[in-house]
Design a protein around this motif. Structure first.
Motif, PDB file in Angstrom:
ATOM      1  N   TYR A  16     -10.783   2.657  -2.616  1.00 51.63           N
ATOM      2  CA  TYR A  16     -11.193   4.041  -2.436  1.00 51.63           C
ATOM      3  C   TYR A  16     -11.797   4.535  -3.747  1.00 51.63           C
ATOM      4  O   TYR A  16     -11.507   3.984  -4.825  1.00 51.63           O
ATOM      5  N   GLU A  39      -0.404   1.844  -3.185  1.00 49.70           N
ATOM      6  CA  GLU A  39      -1.400   2.275  -2.196  1.00 49.70           C
ATOM      7  C   GLU A  39      -1.998   1.076  -1.461  1.00 49.70           C
ATOM      8  O   GLU A  39      -2.375   0.079  -2.077  1.00 49.70           O
ATOM      9  N   ALA A  40      -2.096   1.181  -0.156  1.00 45.62           N
ATOM     10  CA  ALA A  40      -2.697   0.121   0.656  1.00 45.62           C
ATOM     11  C   ALA A  40      -4.204   0.109   0.460  1.00 45.62           C
ATOM     12  O   ALA A  40      -4.828   1.133   0.177  1.00 45.62           O
ATOM     13  N   PRO A  92      -8.165  -0.007   1.504  1.00 44.01           N
ATOM     14  CA  PRO A  92      -8.852   0.723   2.577  1.00 44.01           C
ATOM     15  C   PRO A  92      -8.920  -0.051   3.888  1.00 44.01           C
ATOM     16  O   PRO A  92      -8.780   0.528   4.960  1.00 44.01           O
ATOM     17  N   ALA A 105      -6.820  -1.982   5.077  1.00 43.26           N
ATOM     18  CA  ALA A 105      -5.518  -2.019   5.752  1.00 43.26           C
ATOM     19  C   ALA A 105      -5.292  -0.753   6.570  1.00 43.26           C
ATOM     20  O   ALA A 105      -4.630  -0.779   7.605  1.00 43.26           O
ATOM     21  N   THR A 106      -5.826   0.353   6.097  1.00 40.67           N
ATOM     22  CA  THR A 106      -5.635   1.632   6.793  1.00 40.67           C
ATOM     23  C   THR A 106      -6.831   2.005   7.662  1.00 40.67           C
ATOM     24  O   THR A 106      -6.734   2.914   8.483  1.00 40.67           O
ATOM     25  N   HIS A 107      -7.956   1.321   7.451  1.00 39.29           N
ATOM     26  CA  HIS A 107      -9.168   1.546   8.254  1.00 39.29           C
ATOM     27  C   HIS A 107      -9.634   0.195   8.790  1.00 39.29           C
ATOM     28  O   HIS A 107     -10.528  -0.435   8.209  1.00 39.29           O
ATOM     29  N   PRO A 156      -1.120   8.592  -1.425  1.00 40.14           N
ATOM     30  CA  PRO A 156      -1.917   9.008  -0.264  1.00 40.14           C
ATOM     31  C   PRO A 156      -3.305   9.450  -0.700  1.00 40.14           C
ATOM     32  O   PRO A 156      -3.483  10.056  -1.751  1.00 40.14           O
ATOM     33  N   THR A 157      -4.299   9.119   0.113  1.00 38.50           N
ATOM     34  CA  THR A 157      -5.663   9.510  -0.211  1.00 38.50           C
ATOM     35  C   THR A 157      -5.895  10.957   0.205  1.00 38.50           C
ATOM     36  O   THR A 157      -5.343  11.428   1.192  1.00 38.50           O
ATOM     37  N   GLU A 195     -11.293  10.445   1.207  1.00 38.38           N
ATOM     38  CA  GLU A 195     -11.643   9.840   2.502  1.00 38.38           C
ATOM     39  C   GLU A 195     -13.115  10.091   2.829  1.00 38.38           C
ATOM     40  O   GLU A 195     -13.815   9.202   3.326  1.00 38.38           O
TER      41      GLU A 195
END
Length: 199
Positions: A150, A84-85, A87, A89-91, A2-3, A8
């Protein structure tokens, strides 16, 4: 992995900078994508420069490339462990300047490679190594700038690559030096890597 909130915020800051500097997109994408060629060239140059040097110096130059391969190999299970996905993918609204990939994000392969070569060159050819450190930092930044990673991904990659390169050399420098001495006495190889006579 997790970031963190700091990560972030740093990613958001780099995204904002990237959106405000469209003139930098081309060079950043070029280096983030093909900068590996520069690092390969630096490693090869170090090997050429050391081909007439003593066994230890030639072994150190050879370790630049070998240590990088080891570092990138070590990075694979580490990346799979964290999973970890990326960036983008999550944004979904993140600025992305390169093609998407199915690879996980942490640690960055590109930064791992850059960190390993930079540290390897600091050992084998310190003057060249200092330029490689600058290039490694640039590689890490551009990988975030183009939206592929990230900040924590590239920082971890630089540290992992550098640690593997340094620790590997400290552990293996004697057997590698002995192996180099044996190899350069073999036919054909000795013609290319014959040390300069001294005394």
């Amino acid at each position: 992995m997790p970031t963190s909130s700091l990560d972030e915020r740093l990613f958001a800051a780099v995204q904002s900078f990237a959106r405000s500097t469209p003139w930098l997109h081309g060079p950043a994408v070029l280096f983030a994508t093909y900068g590996v060629v520069l690092f390969a060239g630096l490693a090869f140059w170090a090997l050429l420069r050391a081909r007439r040097a003593g066994d230890r110096d030639l072994a150190a130059a050879g370790w630049v490339a070998l240590g990088t391969l080891v570092a990138v190999t070590v990075n694979q299970p580490v990346a799979a462990l964290f999973g970890e996905a990326r960036p983008y993918a999550t944004h979904p609204g993140a600025l992305l300047l390169v093609q998407r990939t199915t690879d996980v994000s942490f640690p960055s392969d590109h930064a791992t490679m850059a960190g390993a070569i930079a540290v390897g060159l600091l050992v084998a050819a310190p003057r060249l190594g200092r330029w490689a450190v600058v290039a490694a930092v640039a590689m890490a930044f551009t990988r975030v700038y183009v939206g592929a990673h990230y900040p924590q991904d590239v920082l971890a990659g630089l540290l992992l690559g550098g640690l593997v390169a340094e620790a590997g050399w400290l552990l293996l420098r004697r057997p590698l030096t002995a192996l180099t001495g044996w190899l350069r006495r073999r036919p054909v190889v000795r013609e290319v890597f014959r040390p300069v006579a001294t005394g």
